[in-house]
Write a protein that holds these residues in place. Structure first.
Motif, mmCIF file in Angstrom:
data_model
loop_
_atom_site.group_PDB
_atom_site.id
_atom_site.type_symbol
_atom_site.label_atom_id
_atom_site.label_comp_id
_atom_site.label_asym_id
_atom_site.label_seq_id
_atom_site.Cartn_x
_atom_site.Cartn_y
_atom_site.Cartn_z
ATOM 1 N N THR A 276 0.880 -1.164 0.000
ATOM 2 C CA THR A 276 0.000 0.000 0.000
ATOM 3 C C THR A 276 0.914 1.208 0.000
ATOM 4 O O THR A 276 1.750 1.364 0.885
ATOM 5 N N GLN A 281 4.681 8.655 -1.074
ATOM 6 C CA GLN A 281 4.825 8.019 -2.391
ATOM 7 C C GLN A 281 3.676 8.450 -3.298
ATOM 8 O O GLN A 281 3.881 8.800 -4.463
ATOM 9 N N GLY A 307 16.232 3.359 0.621
ATOM 10 C CA GLY A 307 15.148 2.608 1.255
ATOM 11 C C GLY A 307 13.861 3.398 1.397
ATOM 12 O O GLY A 307 12.989 3.050 2.189
ATOM 13 N N LYS A 310 11.626 4.202 -3.793
ATOM 14 C CA LYS A 310 11.620 4.803 -5.129
ATOM 15 C C LYS A 310 11.172 3.803 -6.189
ATOM 16 O O LYS A 310 10.410 4.136 -7.086
ATOM 17 N N ASP A 632 18.685 -4.471 -1.557
ATOM 18 C CA ASP A 632 17.654 -4.228 -0.549
ATOM 19 C C ASP A 632 17.370 -5.530 0.184
ATOM 20 O O ASP A 632 16.545 -6.325 -0.237
HETATM 21 P P1 ADP Z 1 14.902 2.748 -2.712
HETATM 22 O O1 ADP Z 1 14.946 2.353 -4.151
HETATM 23 O O2 ADP Z 1 14.297 4.096 -2.493
HETATM 24 O O3 ADP Z 1 16.198 2.574 -1.994
HETATM 25 P P2 ADP Z 1 13.126 0.512 -2.501
HETATM 26 O O4 ADP Z 1 12.242 0.924 -3.614
HETATM 27 O O5 ADP Z 1 14.064 -0.585 -2.688
HETATM 28 O O6 ADP Z 1 13.902 1.797 -1.962
HETATM 29 O O7 ADP Z 1 12.172 0.243 -1.258
HETATM 30 C C1 ADP Z 1 12.658 -0.281 -0.049
HETATM 31 C C2 ADP Z 1 11.793 -1.443 0.415
HETATM 32 O O8 ADP Z 1 10.509 -0.989 0.818
HETATM 33 C C3 ADP Z 1 11.558 -2.485 -0.632
HETATM 34 O O9 ADP Z 1 11.693 -3.741 -0.052
HETATM 35 C C4 ADP Z 1 10.145 -2.235 -1.102
HETATM 36 O O10 ADP Z 1 9.525 -3.423 -1.550
HETATM 37 C C5 ADP Z 1 9.495 -1.732 0.154
HETATM 38 N N1 ADP Z 1 8.376 -0.809 -0.071
HETATM 39 C C6 ADP Z 1 8.314 0.192 -0.982
HETATM 40 N N2 ADP Z 1 7.166 0.882 -0.855
HETATM 41 C C7 ADP Z 1 6.470 0.302 0.144
HETATM 42 C C8 ADP Z 1 5.201 0.544 0.788
HETATM 43 N N3 ADP Z 1 4.426 1.565 0.401
HETATM 44 N N4 ADP Z 1 4.830 -0.268 1.798
HETATM 45 C C9 ADP Z 1 5.619 -1.271 2.206
HETATM 46 N N5 ADP Z 1 6.811 -1.563 1.664
HETATM 47 C C10 ADP Z 1 7.253 -0.796 0.654
#
Ligand code: ADP
Ligand code: ZN
Ligand code: ZN
Length: 820
Positions: A276, A281, A307, A310, A632
């Motif tokens: 969600t 976001q 984290g 994005k 990640d």
């Molecule tokens: P970034 O690219 O900004 O470093 P990520 O896109 O890898 O971060 O996101 C970090 C983690 O959070 C990932 O494991 C992703 O699946 C999870 N995530 C992203 N958005 C959400 C959300 N809205 N709710 C729960 N988990 C999320």
């Protein structure tokens, strides 16, 4: 009708060719044609078509057309024109990027014939000694043949019309083969039963006595109920192909060839998470959607800490673009980041995603590229070259980790920057583009703060996960306190022990490959350098060789100093191999994997390592900057940096920025979930400003100081740089040539700042002596960079016309990423 043709060579003009009757329907803007050029036959790109020409000379005509569908459209042509103009290359050189991975194209085409059908057509032919009949005669005997071969055998060059007509009848297919026939349609051998299972069983009693192995094979085929790859069958049953062959002779099974489409299979896999979106976001998505819905070009800088989610934003926006019937390009830096982001995209979009991966085979690339042309894929993910994917109707471009160095083409002309070029591609396509990063490049942040880009921020980690606590450990102080063990501080070793006891995972960064990074003589002080480059050789212990990381040459480790003969050689400096080795000594029970370009030599290897790392089968990764990007894993709670100095001291104006980015990114791998993360950075300068900003997680503080330094030093974003490099195996020639070039440049000095010719920092590289001239143009007075480009282009033209050193290697780099 006439076609304008350019060539993937350094000359700049387009040439006019007439289009023979039989090609009129085929020649379009964007197809490749084969034409005579002087004494040569060349492949070029059609960039325009005219009904008439004013040229009076004898106009040569097109010999052949290589593509059935254009490899670029008029819109992309504008984009390639921009690239060639901005980066000062020929249009043909820029267009070379539009074909898969710069594979040299040649006029090698093959004909694949339906032999029976050709034989049938031959019988219907009235004149048995016509060219057509002779052609059919050959084709009825030979299934695959090169057109050049046919031309030779029939002593006739004009076979295309005949062949195309045969193609229309379905008697042959004409295929383009890339240089060296490296890329072919791929076939595999398959095996299946030729009789019913009941019939097969009747053979069993007899076979069991004489050849039990054949029974094993039959049983395997029966249980799989379908065709089986021959190679897999042999592996599974531990038998040889001779056994299968004898079953073929008995008429029980058959072996046949089958065509397969090569697609890259990502080995790394992740489960789909129910997500969600957070409010932040959602806000970001809403803002970018505005542009997306209106087909409006707009550049967004998405500054989201490590984290902060994005990737999920990219996925949501890609969904919206695809729902509108548009296509999407996602650029990621090199291979290291690809597995995780790719597997997430595949989870959402399945077969709609085409992946370009640097470890793909040529065949996989070729097939993927053809798939994109035939509009099979809606989304393309890949490194910088994926920017040129022949997608139609682009609705969104994402440049993830926009600060990454690998976006710059360093090797061949045009030396484009994929981030900057991506912005232009978005502009020509009227679509939004997102530049994402936790550590935006100084230039992009400057543009965002000045309203050129739209700044969007994600200041928090997902699920309120905390940023890790970062500590600096001063190696000098630790040494005095006798708290160093070899290359490790006690602090780091203790923390590793602590994390292991909690079954948590660890990442260790050392941004140097190899074992020892220098070998030097204890008596005369001589450092062993590469014979072809002015850099030190690196010791690789498993092969026991010295290797140059710039040219790749490998030499045996000398027994004595090559200068004074002393036997007292010392190995100095620390590479990833040594770190891995020593960690294995301190923690024998740990499962450690090394991640660097030496270790990740096979396709799928990184994916496999990451799979096991995620499952906890591997406890620790030791690697170069490859471990700093995008990973990640919620179980990683400790990141250790063996030495912060590997990038800090490079004599380059971006050294501080690179160090800040590398350390912040690697730190960002820790504590991405509930468990608090910790980062330990070993250094010899704990007071260093950059390191201080890293431990404070203070990007903005870093940026503010850095931007002042850039202004003072007259570096980007306040100036635009052009770097001219001349290199030659002969030192004097290189020097004379650069001096001559400088004299031409002098005429255009007004408004620019031109350095005198200087030796490059790495003076000798791969046997070539290198000289450089750095030109700065000020954004205030020359906002578009036109002054800079004119100066370089005009001097270049004059140099080419007048200089007796025309054949030295001259390299033009606009917006160079590094000036060593
Ligand atoms: P970034 O690219 O900004 O470093 P990520 O896109 O890898 O971060 O996101 C970090 C983690 O959070 C990932 O494991 C992703 O699946 C999870 N995530 C992203 N958005 C959400 C959300 N809205 N709710 C729960 N988990 C999320
Ligand atoms: Zn010596
Ligand atoms: Zn070398």
């Amino acid at each position: 009708m006439y076609a304008q043709v350019v060539f993937p060579l350094p000359f700049r003009n387009a040439f006019t060719y007439s289009i023979p009757e039989e090609f009129v329907d085929l020649v379009k803007v964007g197809v490749r044609v084969v034409v005579p050029f002087g004494k040569r036959i060349l492949t070029g790109f059609v960039i325009g078509i005219n009904q008439t020409t004013e040229l009076k000379d004898k106009i040569k005509s097109i010999r052949d057309v290589l593509d059935d569908y254009p490899v670029f459209d008029e819109n992309s042509l504008k984009f390639y024109e921009w690239i060639s103009e901005y980066y000062i290359s020929s249009l043909g050189e820029a267009l070379k990027n539009s074909i898969p991975y710069g594979t040299e194209v040649e006029s090698k085409r093959i004909v694949v014939a339906d032999r029976d059908y050709c034989a049938e057509l031959l019988t219907k032919e009235k004149k048995q000694n016509s060219i057509k009949a002779k052609l059919l005669n050959i084709l009825s005997q030979k299934e695959v043949i090169k057109i050049s071969q046919l031309q030779k055998e029939l002593k006739n060059k004009n076979l295309y019309t005949l062949l195309r007509n045969l193609e229309k009848l379905g008697a042959v297919s004409i295929l383009n083969e890339l240089e060296g026939a490296k890329v072919k349609v791929k076939k595999v051998k398959c095996v299946k039963l030729k009789k019913s299972i009941d019939e097969i069983y009747e053979y069993f009693p007899e076979l069991e006595k004489k050849s039990p192995k054949q029974v094993v094979i039959l049983l395997e085929l029966i249980s799989s109920r379908d065709e089986v790859l021959l190679s897999e069958l042999l592996k599974k049953t531990k038998t040889s192909s001779a056994s299968v062959e004898s079953l073929v002779k008995k008429g029980l099974v058959e072996i046949y060839e089958k065509e397969v489409e090569r697609t890259y299979k990502e080995t790394y896999q992740e489960e789909i998470k129910e997500i969600t979106l957070t409010e932040t976001q959602q806000n970001v998505i809403n803002r970018i959607s505005e542009a997306l819905e209106q087909d409006k070009f707009e550049t967004f800088l998405l500054y989201g800490i490590t984290g902060s989610g994005k990737t999920q934003i990219y996925i949501e926006l890609a969904k919206r673009a695809v729902a509108k019937g548009k296509s999407v390009i996602i650029l990621v830096p090199e291979i290291s980041l690809t597995p995780q982001i790719t597997s997430r995209f595949i989870n959402y979009f399945g077969n709609n995603v085409a992946v370009f991966h640097s470890k793909m085979s040529l065949g996989e690339r070729y097939d993927t590229w053809r798939g994109i042309i035939s509009e099979k894929y809606k989304i393309v993910i890949g490194p910088r070259s994926a920017l040129f994917a022949p997608l139609k109707n682009i609705g969104l471009i994402v440049v993830d980790e926009e600060h990454d160095q690998s976006y710059k083409q360093q090797d061949i002309s045009p030396k484009y920057h994929a981030r900057d070029a991506a912005i232009m591609r978005a502009k020509f396509n009227n679509c939004p583009i997102i530049l994402g990063s936790a550590t935006p490049s100084v230039e992009s942040m400057y543009n965002a703060l000045n309203g050129k880009y739209h700044l969007l921020e994600l200041p928090q980690r997902i699920d309120k996960a905390q940023l890790p606590i970062i500590k600096l450990v001063d190696i000098g102080i630790e040494q005095k306190k006798k708290r160093m063990e070899s290359i490790f501080s006690k602090t780091l070793l203790d923390e590793i022990n602590n994390r292991i006891s909690k079954k948590e995972s660890i990442i260790i960064l050392q941004n140097r490959r190899g074992f020892a990074t220098q070998v030097y003589c204890n008596d005369c002080g001589e450092v062993i350098l590469c014979p072809d480059c002015s850099v030190s050789m690196v010791h690789h212990i498993n092969k026991n060789i010295l290797k140059c990381h710039y040219c790749g040459i490998e030499l045996p480790v000398p027994k004595a100093c090559p200068v004074c003969g002393s036997l007292s050689l010392k190995f100095f400096g620390t590479g990833t191999q040594r770190v891995e080795d020593e960690l294995a000594f301190y923690f024998p029970e740990l499962k450690i994997e090394r991640v660097d370009s030496d270790a990740i030599d096979k396709k799928g290897k990184l994916g496999e390592i990451l799979n096991s790392f995620r499952k906890g089968e591997i406890n620790m990764l030791v690697g170069t900057q490859m471990v700093s990007k995008g990973l990640d894993f919620s179980n990683v709670t400790l990141v250790g940096v063996i030495s912060a100095e590997t990038t800090l001291w490079l004599p380059d104006f971006r050294a501080d920025e690179r160090t800040f980015q590398l350390l912040t990114q690697v730190a960002g791998r820790a504590g991405r979930s509930e468990k608090q993360g910790e980062v330990i950075i070993q250094t010899q300068n704990s007071k260093n400003f950059v390191l201080q900003k890293v431990i404070q997680n203070d990007y903005k503080g870093f940026y503010e100081k850095e931007i002042q330094l850039r202004q003072k030093g007259e570096y980007p974003p306040f100036t635009r740089l052009g770097l001219i490099e001349i290199k030659d195996q002969n030192e004097n020639r290189a020097k004379a040539a650069i001096t001559e070039f400088a004299s031409y440049l002098k005429k255009y000095e007004k408004g620019l700042k031109i350095s005198p010719p200087t030796e490059a920092v790495i003076y000798k590289l791969k046997g070539f002596y290198r000289y450089q001239i750095l030109i700065k143009s000020f954004k205030k007075t020359d906002p578009s960079g036109k002054l800079l480009r004119n100066a370089i282009l005009n001097s270049y033209i004059e140099f080419n016309q007048k200089s007796k050193f025309k054949d030295v290697k001259l390299i033009i780099d606009i917006d160079p990423q590094s000036i060593i």
